[in-house]
Structures are given as C-alpha cells and as structure tokens.
Write a protein that holds these residues in place. Sequence first.
Motif, mmCIF file in Angstrom:
data_model
loop_
_atom_site.group_PDB
_atom_site.id
_atom_site.type_symbol
_atom_site.label_atom_id
_atom_site.label_comp_id
_atom_site.label_asym_id
_atom_site.label_seq_id
_atom_site.Cartn_x
_atom_site.Cartn_y
_atom_site.Cartn_z
ATOM 1 N N GLY A 289 0.207 0.320 1.638
ATOM 2 C CA GLY A 289 0.303 1.704 1.174
ATOM 3 C C GLY A 289 1.689 2.282 1.362
ATOM 4 O O GLY A 289 2.288 2.140 2.431
ATOM 5 N N CYS A 290 2.198 2.977 0.312
ATOM 6 C CA CYS A 290 3.582 3.476 0.341
ATOM 7 C C CYS A 290 3.759 4.848 -0.309
ATOM 8 O O CYS A 290 4.904 5.286 -0.456
ATOM 9 C CB CYS A 290 4.509 2.500 -0.389
ATOM 10 N N ASN A 291 2.700 5.522 -0.726
ATOM 11 C CA ASN A 291 2.895 6.780 -1.446
ATOM 12 C C ASN A 291 3.363 7.866 -0.480
ATOM 13 O O ASN A 291 2.636 8.225 0.455
ATOM 14 C CB ASN A 291 1.600 7.202 -2.139
ATOM 15 N N PRO A 292 4.567 8.427 -0.684
ATOM 16 C CA PRO A 292 5.114 9.380 0.279
ATOM 17 C C PRO A 292 4.363 10.709 0.310
ATOM 18 O O PRO A 292 4.512 11.481 1.263
ATOM 19 C CB PRO A 292 6.553 9.576 -0.206
ATOM 20 N N TRP A 332 -14.120 -4.424 -2.345
ATOM 21 C CA TRP A 332 -14.255 -3.285 -1.430
ATOM 22 C C TRP A 332 -12.966 -3.146 -0.637
ATOM 23 O O TRP A 332 -12.682 -3.913 0.277
ATOM 24 C CB TRP A 332 -15.446 -3.498 -0.512
ATOM 25 N N ASP A 333 -12.172 -2.132 -0.954
ATOM 26 C CA ASP A 333 -10.924 -1.853 -0.248
ATOM 27 C C ASP A 333 -11.222 -1.084 1.036
ATOM 28 O O ASP A 333 -11.842 -0.017 0.998
ATOM 29 C CB ASP A 333 -9.988 -1.021 -1.132
ATOM 30 N N ILE A 334 -10.734 -1.602 2.164
ATOM 31 C CA ILE A 334 -10.946 -0.965 3.461
ATOM 32 C C ILE A 334 -9.576 -0.757 4.105
ATOM 33 O O ILE A 334 -8.766 -1.687 4.196
ATOM 34 C CB ILE A 334 -11.852 -1.820 4.357
ATOM 35 N N VAL A 335 -9.318 0.459 4.575
ATOM 36 C CA VAL A 335 -7.969 0.859 4.992
ATOM 37 C C VAL A 335 -7.801 0.739 6.506
ATOM 38 O O VAL A 335 -8.662 1.161 7.290
ATOM 39 C CB VAL A 335 -7.682 2.311 4.553
ATOM 40 N N LYS A 336 -6.654 0.157 6.894
ATOM 41 C CA LYS A 336 -6.267 0.042 8.301
ATOM 42 C C LYS A 336 -4.986 0.834 8.540
ATOM 43 O O LYS A 336 -3.954 0.571 7.900
ATOM 44 C CB LYS A 336 -6.040 -1.439 8.656
ATOM 45 N N ASP A 337 -5.030 1.792 9.453
ATOM 46 C CA ASP A 337 -3.866 2.630 9.760
ATOM 47 C C ASP A 337 -3.002 1.930 10.812
ATOM 48 O O ASP A 337 -3.482 1.560 11.886
ATOM 49 C CB ASP A 337 -4.336 3.987 10.289
ATOM 50 N N LEU A 338 -1.712 1.752 10.505
ATOM 51 C CA LEU A 338 -0.788 1.098 11.434
ATOM 52 C C LEU A 338 0.201 2.079 12.060
ATOM 53 O O LEU A 338 1.123 1.667 12.771
ATOM 54 C CB LEU A 338 -0.010 -0.005 10.704
ATOM 55 N N ARG A 339 0.031 3.369 11.821
ATOM 56 C CA ARG A 339 1.034 4.345 12.239
ATOM 57 C C ARG A 339 1.014 4.629 13.736
ATOM 58 O O ARG A 339 1.982 5.171 14.268
ATOM 59 C CB ARG A 339 0.859 5.646 11.447
ATOM 60 N N ASP A 340 -0.062 4.264 14.427
ATOM 61 C CA ASP A 340 -0.152 4.495 15.859
ATOM 62 C C ASP A 340 0.018 3.173 16.604
ATOM 63 O O ASP A 340 -0.908 2.644 17.221
ATOM 64 C CB ASP A 340 -1.494 5.140 16.214
ATOM 65 N N ALA A 354 4.712 0.856 13.650
ATOM 66 C CA ALA A 354 4.188 2.223 13.681
ATOM 67 C C ALA A 354 4.368 2.916 12.330
ATOM 68 O O ALA A 354 4.664 4.107 12.267
ATOM 69 C CB ALA A 354 4.857 3.033 14.789
ATOM 70 N N GLY A 355 4.196 2.144 11.258
ATOM 71 C CA GLY A 355 4.252 2.703 9.916
ATOM 72 C C GLY A 355 5.656 2.879 9.362
ATOM 73 O O GLY A 355 5.816 3.350 8.226
ATOM 74 N N LYS A 356 6.690 2.499 10.128
ATOM 75 C CA LYS A 356 8.080 2.673 9.697
ATOM 76 C C LYS A 356 8.685 1.324 9.339
ATOM 77 O O LYS A 356 8.588 0.364 10.107
ATOM 78 C CB LYS A 356 8.910 3.341 10.801
#
Length: 359
Positions: A289-292, A332-340, A354-356
């Motif tokens: 994912g990259c949409n600002p 089935w798209d399942i989202v994983k948050d990497l920002r933390d 951390a998402g950067k």
Amino acid sequence: MSDPRIEAYAKLLVEDCIDVQPGWQVLLSAGMLAKPLVEEVSRQLARRGAYALQRLNLTGTGINLPWAREAPEKLLDKPAPIETVAYAEADGWISIEAPENTRELSALAPERLARIQAGVRPHLERVFSYDLKWVGCQFPTPALAQDADMSLTEFENFLYGACLLDWGAERERMSHYAEFFDNAEQVRIVADGTDLTLSLAGRRGEVDAGGANMPGGEFFYSPVEDSASGTIAFSEFPAVYAGREVTGIRLRFEDGRVVEASAENNEDFLLETIDRDEGARFLGELGIGCNPRITRYMRNTLFDEKIDGTVHLALGNGLPEVGGKNVSQLHWDIVKDLRDGGRLELDGKVVQEAGKWLI
C-alpha cells in the motif's frame, strides 16, 4: 448544483482507467445510489463514441439477493447463458459499488454465494488477463461513510481526495520502490506475531496508478505459489469478506499453503471460506500500500489495501498479468499494518521500517 468532482471522477474512469475507444461495448454495473456517477459515466462514454450498457442493482452488492436466496441450486452453478455472452463480447467494464448496507451479503448463505462465485469463475478469464479492460470503484453512500466512522460529507471528501490524484507522479514514485522488488527473490515480512517469507523469483510486479482499481496506490505481485513459509498475524484490523467481519486472523504457511488458521471471532467462517477449493489456502497476491491520501482503516478493502505503510496478502486466485498461477473462486485481500515497528526485507536487506521507505 452538481458536484464537479463527479465529472472528474467519471473522466478518470473512462479515459484513464480503461481508455475507452469508439465503438466499444462497455458494461456499466452499479448500485442504484450511484445514479449521479452512472449518469456522468454514461455521458462520457457517449462522448467517446462507445455504448453504455447499464446494469443497475438494488442493493449495490452486484448480486440479486432475492433471486440468490430462492433459486434452485442448479441455477447457482452457472450464470444465465445471456450473461456469458456479455463476459465474452464486452470491450470494457466499469463496476461501481454503492451499497445501501455493506453487510447485505451476510443474508446469503455462504454455500450459496460460493456456488455462484464458482459458476461465474470460468467466464472471468478475460477479466483476470485484462483482455476485458475493467475498473472497479465506489460511489459515496451513507453505509460506506458509517463503516468509516465518518459523515457522508467527510467520506465524499476522503474518497475524491484518494482518487483524484496526479497519477503520473504516483506511478513514478511507486515504480521506484517496485524496481527493488522486481530485482529481489525473497520478501520477508516481520512484525509482532509475524515472520513470513515468500518468493518473487521470476515474477515482476504491476504498479496500480489509476488502472483496474480506483483508488489506485499500490504495487502488487503474485508470489511463487509454493513459497510462503512462516506465520502472519492480522492483528491490527478486521478482515471483511462477503459482508462478514473476521478479527484476529492468524495464518501459518508451509510450502505455500495455509496449514493452520485461527481467528478471534468468526473463525468458522474463516475456515469455511479457505476450504472452498484447493486454491483457497494458497496466496494469490502480495500488495504494498502506497496511497498518500489513505492513512486510516475504513472497513473498506478497496481503500484499506492502499493504506500507506501497509501490505496485504490475498488468499486464493492469482493474478495472471503478474505471473500468478493459483486458481480459486476466492480472492480475499487481508491487510497487515507495518507502521508500528514492522519491516519489509528484500533478500535480507531492510527496505521499509515502521511504514517508512529506506530506499
């Protein structure tokens, strides 16, 4: 007074996403609440010299629910013959979600939905290969706004903000990151409760900057089918599929296949879904994912999978345009948050933390 953003949105769908040509037959499927956008898309198609074949449905789900609940099971197993002609002959397809109730499909027994999906699957090869040019999008409705904990006006501003971007500039930015993945063999995803590796060897990705999904804002791959190994915990966000919400999904992979699966709620639905067919326990997609303009969870996969600083894995059908070979009625798209504190590694090198981005 009409919203000028609707005209800009319609032009984006017709001109940029599928580049409609004179004489094309374009399927235009939509929920009734999308009437303003359907009308504007129809005008844009007319101005391009193309046919607009409107297919409106009452609930915005794309399925005739009263029929699907009552029809004999043998009719669920294959679409009506006239429908198969449309899939075979259409030049373009614009699908606009506009649900009155985002959980409407939960009223349909999962096994009946599975039969409908399995029946139509053989007729969608032109969609998967992009021989049939298509785009899926949404129109702002109160139900979508409620799921996102927003007012309708706030959701309208969010949707148009995420869609009406400079997609040329976004393509250039995402292509830079995608080049590193194209040249790598192994991807490792590490986060709390997660350590998963998969292979991209011999696979190249696709940058979604205003193509088959709107909003765009990701680049994606079909991993080598037998390569996923390790565990991933989707602990940050619920996963929504077919009108049902599943939280706390945890999957363990061996040789590309899910060998253990659990969830904090709706676990039975998770297990039933990934047992639909042999391909449902394999990965069909890795997306970055990259949409600002998308920075928060919306209970809306079309947007959530584009959250900047996340990845998503799709269980089920692979993507032929990027070399995917897995076949399933499920995707089935399942989202994983990497920002933390999560990170992405390519061949052992950390490229995002951390998402950067570090590249």
